[in-house]
Design an enzyme around this catalytic site. Structure first.
Site, short mmCIF file in Angstrom:
data_model
loop_
_atom_site.label_atom_id
_atom_site.label_comp_id
_atom_site.label_asym_id
_atom_site.label_seq_id
_atom_site.Cartn_x
_atom_site.Cartn_y
_atom_site.Cartn_z
N ASP A 120 -0.16 -3.97 6.34
CA ASP A 120 -0.82 -3.48 7.56
C ASP A 120 -2.27 -3.95 7.66
O ASP A 120 -3.10 -3.28 8.27
CB ASP A 120 -0.78 -1.95 7.60
N HIS A 136 0.84 -1.20 0.00
CA HIS A 136 0.00 0.00 0.00
C HIS A 136 0.87 1.24 0.00
O HIS A 136 2.10 1.16 0.08
CB HIS A 136 -0.99 -0.01 1.17
N HIS A 147 1.36 4.00 1.98
CA HIS A 147 1.88 4.75 3.11
C HIS A 147 3.41 4.86 3.05
O HIS A 147 4.10 3.92 2.65
CB HIS A 147 1.45 4.12 4.43
N ASP A 151 5.80 4.75 5.13
CA ASP A 151 6.66 3.79 5.82
C ASP A 151 6.62 2.40 5.17
O ASP A 151 7.12 1.43 5.72
CB ASP A 151 6.30 3.70 7.31
N HIS A 152 6.06 2.35 3.96
CA HIS A 152 6.08 1.11 3.16
C HIS A 152 6.68 1.33 1.78
O HIS A 152 7.06 0.36 1.13
CB HIS A 152 4.67 0.55 3.03
N HIS A 204 4.78 -4.50 11.13
CA HIS A 204 5.05 -3.76 12.37
C HIS A 204 5.15 -4.69 13.56
O HIS A 204 4.51 -5.75 13.61
CB HIS A 204 3.94 -2.74 12.64
N HIS A 240 -7.44 -0.80 5.52
CA HIS A 240 -6.41 0.11 6.06
C HIS A 240 -6.18 1.25 5.08
O HIS A 240 -6.18 2.42 5.45
CB HIS A 240 -5.13 -0.67 6.30
#
Length: 240
Positions: free
Chosen positions: A132, A55, A57, A59-60, A170, A113
């Site tokens: 996530d 996805h 975001h 942090d990905h 995570h 998400h």
């Protein structure tokens, strides 16, 4: 047999390196940053040829551009989020497949998400990279989707074989487990698991990957009986 390396980055993220020793192909899943990933691959003599994003975001996908610049790798990600991931070379969605060597990963649409979130399921290797969506004893926040979507995701993932290893992004396990005990305080499997997780975290050890079988027994979101119960539990977790 496929090899998987866990790379801890930022405060609680995991980036995954997936390596096929037969073809010598290496895939990075959800690189939040580039340098630790490049270092981990170089230390093993692995050449990164692909990135799979689940996805959009940051942090990905934050390491996409730098890893691509360093390696020339090919980046695959969700078609539904193409406008948010500028580095994608291939857009995929439900029913598509990707490969590492002779191993095929089915792309699963798991929105909730984020609106276009996907997962990668390698049935022959008994692995699922879920970003996530599913966490150890938890599920992702509903930023762009609905409880109904997340409930459907949980039911779909629960239908995978028990021995499927689940690689989430995570280290949320301890907080998830402690919250789960407030919901199911008499769940013996959950009580045992939280105690084990507390020991691991005291030692500074990771608690993932998990397995579908373990989540079916101890994940209060996967165990929710209906959409309303999942929504109630998600709202309570967010407020905790």
């Amino acid at each position: 047999m496929l090899e998987v390396v866990r790379i801890p980055v930022l405060s609680d993220n995991y980036v995954w390196l997936l390596h096929d020793p037969t073809s010598h192909e290496t895939v990075v899943i959800d690189p939040a940053v580039a340098e630790p990933v490049l270092e981990a691959a170089a230390a093993r003599g692995w050449a990164i040829g692909q990135i799979w994003n689940t996805h959009w975001h940051g942090d990905h996908i934050g390491g996409n551009a730098a890893i691509k610049a360093a390696t020339g790798c090919f980046i695959t990600g969700p078609a539904a989020e193409a406008d948010k991931i500028a580095t994608l070379d291939r857009l995929v969605g439900e029913g598509d497949t990707v490969r590492v060597g002779d191993h095929v990963a089915a792309v699963m649409a798991v929105p909730a998400h984020t609106a276009g979130h996907i997962a990668y399921h390698l049935a022959d290797a008994h692995m699922a990279f879920v970003g996530d969506t599913l966490f150890a004893m938890g599920c992702g926040r509903l930023f762009e989707g609905t409880a109904a979507q997340m409930f459907a995701n949980m039911q779909r993932l629960a239908a995978l074989p028990d021995d499927t290893s689940v690689y989430c992004a995570h280290e949320y396990t301890l907080s998830n487990g402690r919250f789960a005990l407030t919901v199911e305080p008499d769940n013996a499997a959950l009580i045992r698991r939280v105690a084990e997780v507390e020991t691991l975290r005291t030692r500074g050890e990771a608690t993932v990957p998990t397995t579908i079988g373990l989540e079916r027994d101890t994940n209060i979101f996967m165990r929710a009986r209906d959409v309303a119960q999942l929504a109630e539990r998600r709202a309570a977790k967010d407020a905790a």
